[in-house]
Design an enzyme around this catalytic site. Structure first.
Site, PDB file in Angstrom:
ATOM      1  CD  GLN A 143      17.162 -23.887  -2.013  1.00 48.02           C
ATOM      2  OE1 GLN A 143      16.179 -24.573  -1.698  1.00 48.02           O
ATOM      3  NE2 GLN A 143      18.018 -23.411  -1.120  1.00 48.02           N
ATOM      4  CB  CYS A 149      14.837 -23.931   1.467  1.00 50.52           C
ATOM      5  SG  CYS A 149      15.300 -23.461   3.159  1.00 50.52           S
ATOM      6  CG  HIS A 282      15.929 -27.755   3.600  1.00 49.16           C
ATOM      7  ND1 HIS A 282      16.227 -26.712   2.753  1.00 49.16           N
ATOM      8  CD2 HIS A 282      15.400 -28.733   2.806  1.00 49.16           C
ATOM      9  CE1 HIS A 282      15.918 -27.047   1.504  1.00 49.16           C
ATOM     10  NE2 HIS A 282      15.410 -28.259   1.521  1.00 49.16           N
ATOM     11  CG  ASN A 303      14.439 -30.426  -1.335  1.00 49.82           C
ATOM     12  OD1 ASN A 303      14.357 -29.280  -0.901  1.00 49.82           O
ATOM     13  ND2 ASN A 303      15.494 -31.190  -1.109  1.00 49.82           N
TER      14      ASN A 303
END
Length: 337
Positions: A143, A149, A282, A303
């Site tokens: 990102q 996110c 997150h 992630n």
């Protein structure tokens, strides 16, 4: 530049090629004195291609040293997981979260729900699931210095659903959500659930190749939205604070979740057991779950901080710890329909 720093820089340049060849490693001798720590910092800047002015270097050097010592002390204690110096090495934790965590809950997020996945005791649940092995997970993305996110978490879930439904794995556009979703603030955060709802309102998402990621918010390229690569019908929610229901849902498809990632900055490998709280900040995507050979249950989480973080971009998190789950992972799960 000061004489002391200049000498260290010259010495560093003389061994930079060797450092690159060997990879970035912290040796105990590196922590011996300030000169060695400066050499270590310069080697870190070079290894991770981080650009700093002289003033920035002097300021960040002290942050870097604190981070290095924290990592080394933690790993000496022994744990189910390890920390490692990575590309976030000279950021304070507050700076890190400001740049790389961006979940912002929206009070209207549950107003437009298409489906709710409830806990069902009669449902068969596999002992382990890995959607990567089933071809439903694209590469780990980055990102960059953008609090997007929430967009990456949603895109990963839609990519998985699309593959399950059509048999085609297509990398979708996070930039479309960053630029065009009116329910978020681009790089300044957003709610995963509202992003799924937005995607359902416009029928789905376009491909990454059609609308590439930039790492910053720009004007919505509305002409690119017509070419839908993956359809989305609605927003689904998993019953809250129920890890078993979450496991059942994750066995059906990848699930987006919000977590408290405050202590994730230097995670490297192993089953993460905290500490962390329930202050969700997150967005990530559950792409499976399993149990280690030692019997430790974990969630497999994708992630969006690149492959240099964690286990090639993934984190394994302790599973079955509380109704809310570790770091709040079971508090507000959502999925595309």
């Amino acid at each position: 530049m000061g004489k002391h720093l200049t000498v260290i820089l010259l010495l560093f340049l003389g061994v930079s090629l060797l450092a690159n060849a060997e990879g970035f490693v912290v040796h105990p001798d590196d922590l011996g004195d300030e000169a060695r720590l400066w050499s270590l910092y310069l080697r870190w800047l070079h290894s991770f291609n981080v650009s700093r002015t002289e003033d920035e270097m002097r300021k960040r050097f002290h942050v870097f040293v604190e981070n290095v010592r924290f990592i080394e002390e933690f790993n000496k204690k022994g744990s189910s997981f390890e920390l490692q110096l990575n590309a976030f090495g000279d950021l304070t934790n507050k700076e890190f979260l400001l740049l790389y965590a961006g979940f912002k809950p929206d009070p209207n997020a549950t107003n437009n729900v298409t489906e709710v996945f409830e806990h069902g005791t009669d449902q068969f649940v596999p002992k382990s699931v890995d959607w990567r092995a089933r071809g439903a997970v694209t590469r780990v993305k980055d990102q960059l210095k953008c609090g997007s996110c929430w967009a990456f978490a949603v895109v990963a879930a839609i990519e998985g659903l699309n593959m399950i439904k059509t048999g085609r794995l297509v990398s979708l556009s996070e930039q479309e959500l960053v630029d065009c979703n009116p329910y978020a603030k681009g790089c300044h955060g957003g709610d995963r659930r509202m992003a799924i709802y937005f995607a359902s309102r416009i029928g789905g998402l376009t491909a990454e190749t059609n609308y590439p990621y930039r790492g910053y918010q720009s004007t919505c390229q509305t002409n690119r939205l017509k070419d839908i690569a993956a359809k989305v019908r609605g927003l689904g929610l998993v019953s809250q604070n129920n890890e078993y229901a979450l496991m059942q849902a994750a066995a059906r498809q990848p699930i987006t979740v919000s977590v408290d990632a405050t202590t994730w900055q230097f995670y490297h490998k192993g089953v993460f057991k905290g500490p962390c709280g329930l202050g969700l900040n997150h967005g990530v995507t559950i792409v499976g779950y399993g149990t280690t050979v030692e019997g430790t249950k974990y969630w497999l989480v994708k992630n969006s901080w690149g492959t240099g973080w964690g286990e090639n971009g993934y984190i394994r998190m302790l599973r079955d710890v509380s109704p809310e789950g570790l770091c709040g992972i079971a508090m507000i799960p959502a999925f595309p329909v």
